[in-house]
Enzyme design. Structure first.
Site, PDB file in Angstrom:
ATOM      1  N   HIS A 214      -2.263   2.281  -1.287  1.00 47.39           N
ATOM      2  CA  HIS A 214      -2.799   2.204   0.077  1.00 47.39           C
ATOM      3  C   HIS A 214      -4.306   1.954   0.112  1.00 47.39           C
ATOM      4  CE1 HIS A 214      -3.642   6.629  -0.435  1.00 47.39           C
ATOM      5  NE2 HIS A 214      -4.699   6.298   0.287  1.00 47.39           N
ATOM      6  N   ASP A 259       3.496   4.481  -3.825  1.00 48.83           N
ATOM      7  CA  ASP A 259       2.052   4.384  -3.561  1.00 48.83           C
ATOM      8  C   ASP A 259       1.288   4.418  -4.884  1.00 48.83           C
ATOM      9  OD1 ASP A 259      -0.363   4.255  -2.301  1.00 48.83           O
ATOM     10  OD2 ASP A 259      -0.339   6.314  -1.540  1.00 48.83           O
ATOM     11  N   GLY A 353     -11.005  10.203   0.969  1.00 47.93           N
ATOM     12  CA  GLY A 353     -11.892   9.702  -0.063  1.00 47.93           C
ATOM     13  C   GLY A 353     -11.443  10.070  -1.459  1.00 47.93           C
ATOM     14  N   SER A 355      -8.244   9.725  -2.293  1.00 44.97           N
ATOM     15  CA  SER A 355      -7.077   8.877  -2.526  1.00 44.97           C
ATOM     16  C   SER A 355      -7.195   8.110  -3.827  1.00 44.97           C
ATOM     17  CB  SER A 355      -6.904   7.884  -1.372  1.00 44.97           C
ATOM     18  OG  SER A 355      -6.505   8.524  -0.202  1.00 44.97           O
ATOM     19  N   GLY A 356      -6.086   8.042  -4.560  1.00 40.52           N
ATOM     20  CA  GLY A 356      -6.054   7.291  -5.807  1.00 40.52           C
ATOM     21  C   GLY A 356      -6.555   8.066  -7.002  1.00 40.52           C
TER      22      GLY A 356
END
Length: 405
Positions: A214, A259, A353, A355-356
């Site tokens: 995403h 994801d 922030g 994310s990932g």
């Protein structure tokens, strides 16, 4: 009948000033001795690494020994490390020996060769060659002259999932939590768009970074992206441009399924004390509910707030999918390729922030494995709404197909 001289002597001995100066002198001498001991024990010594290649003649190599995430790899590595540890603890080097670590198991013919790094602490005044000889002597006695015992100094450990020694982990959260120290999480990556932090990532080789799919919904062009390494996003230790972005072809914005994405760097990087890759788990590796994990990132410390410039760390617990899918929690929205972590009471969570970024766990050999990738959740730190992560074990085959790792 009286003995004035004796009385005078006793009075002099009991003089407060004499007692005071005597005590000061004694304390000064003791402090000097303690200082010298501390200097000798702490400052006169330095860590030394030695590398040995040990051939295991009674074990045939198989594919399960190629990955640190498999049980076979762990068991054989632990046996070798235990054997070496016992040998040095029973030798004249028992006070200098710190630990042994199997860096890699590799194939030679149909047998197994273990690349081993041993850490010692020797006096700076010692001749390295003489110490090398003593290390080699212990290994020769242990292995009875079997295998390749050539010893050479090593600059460090470059295997996956290794953190610098003597790091103390904070139990605080990413939201309002503690700032990480340089080198604490050497696989952490900041993925930036036009120089500004946008998502986290995790280094899995010298060329590939894993992150969330995403992250690229608004910025699919690789030329817009840069990967940075180090705890500071404004002043990173290394900055590398992105060459390609591989988003999972079945990623769903609606269900948030699949994801995951792989980012290829423009050039291969060199591992250092502060930049290392994390270990990837085997597809069969179990992530046990209730076990401890750590999440890191530059995300905001309050919901809706701004990202931070220095890396933060937080301790969470793995939460079972059944509990996470309860009506009070996510009511069935957590799919098999997802993983929940946090606390039922909230407060400990990733945020915007992050994310990932990585969710990691340490195994019995002190290696760190990537078990989750920050994906989604309801706000940040809300009770019964833990963070939801991409379950890395479910995508092990996809990662191998895309990256070769």
């Amino acid at each position: 009948m009286y003995r004035p001289a004796r009385v005078s002597s006793i009075s002099k001995f009991l003089n407060p000033w004499v007692v005071f100066f005597t005590v000061v002198a004694v304390v000064g001498i003791v402090a000097m001795i303690v200082g010298l001991l501390i200097h000798y024990l702490a400052f006169d010594q330095k860590p030394c690494f030695y590398h040995s290649n040990v051939r295991v003649t009674n074990v045939e190599y198989n594919d399960q020994l190629s990955s640190p995430g498999t049980q076979e790899y762990r068991l054989l590595s632990e046996r070798i490390e235990s054997m070496i540890t016992n040998a040095f603890q029973q030798s004249s080097l028992r006070n200098q020996f710190i630990r042994a670590h199997v860096v890699r198991l590799r194939q030679e013919g149909n047998r197994v060769t273990a690349d081993v790094v041993m850490k010692f602490r020797f006096s700076k005044r010692r001749n390295p060659e003489s110490m090398k000889g003593r290390v080699q002597s212990v290994l020769q006695q242990m292995l009875n002259n079997a295998g390749n015992l050539e010893i050479s100094p090593s600059t460090g450990i470059t295997t996956c999932g290794v953190r610098p020694d003597l790091i103390t982990l904070s139990a605080e959260r990413v939201i309002g939590g503690s700032q990480a120290e340089d080198g604490d999480w050497p696989w952490q990556v900041s993925l930036q768009v036009n120089g500004a932090h946008h998502c986290g990532g995790v280094l899995i080789s010298n060329l590939w970074v894993l992150t969330a799919a995403h992250c690229f919904r608004s910025y699919p062009n690789p030329q817009q992206w840069t990967a940075t390494f180090g705890i500071s996003t404004p002043s990173p230790r290394l900055r590398v441009r992105v060459r390609t972005i591989s988003v999972h072809s079945n990623y769903s914005r609606v269900t948030r399924e699949n994801d995951i994405a792989a980012v290829q760097l423009e050039r291969a990087i060199t591992f250092t004390r502060y930049i290392r890759r994390v270990c990837l788990p085997a597809a069969t590796q179990s992530v046990v509910p209730g076990s401890t994990a750590y999440v890191t990132g530059w995300g905001s410390i309050t919901y809706g707030g701004n990202t931070v410039t220095y890396l933060r760390q937080g301790q969470v617990q793995i939460i079972s999918t059944s509990e996470c899918n309860s009506p009070a929690s996510y009511n069935g929205a957590v799919l098999p390729g997802m993983l929940c972590a946090g606390l039922p009471t909230g407060a400990v969570d990733a945020c915007q922030g992050d994310s990932g970024g990585p969710l990691v766990q340490e195994d019995s050999r002190r290696l760190w494995f990537l078990v989750g990738i920050v994906s989604w959740g309801y706000q940040c730190g809300v009770p019964n709404k833990p963070g939801v992560y991409t379950r890395v074990t479910a995508y092990r085959d996809w990662i191998r197909q895309v990256t070769g790792v």
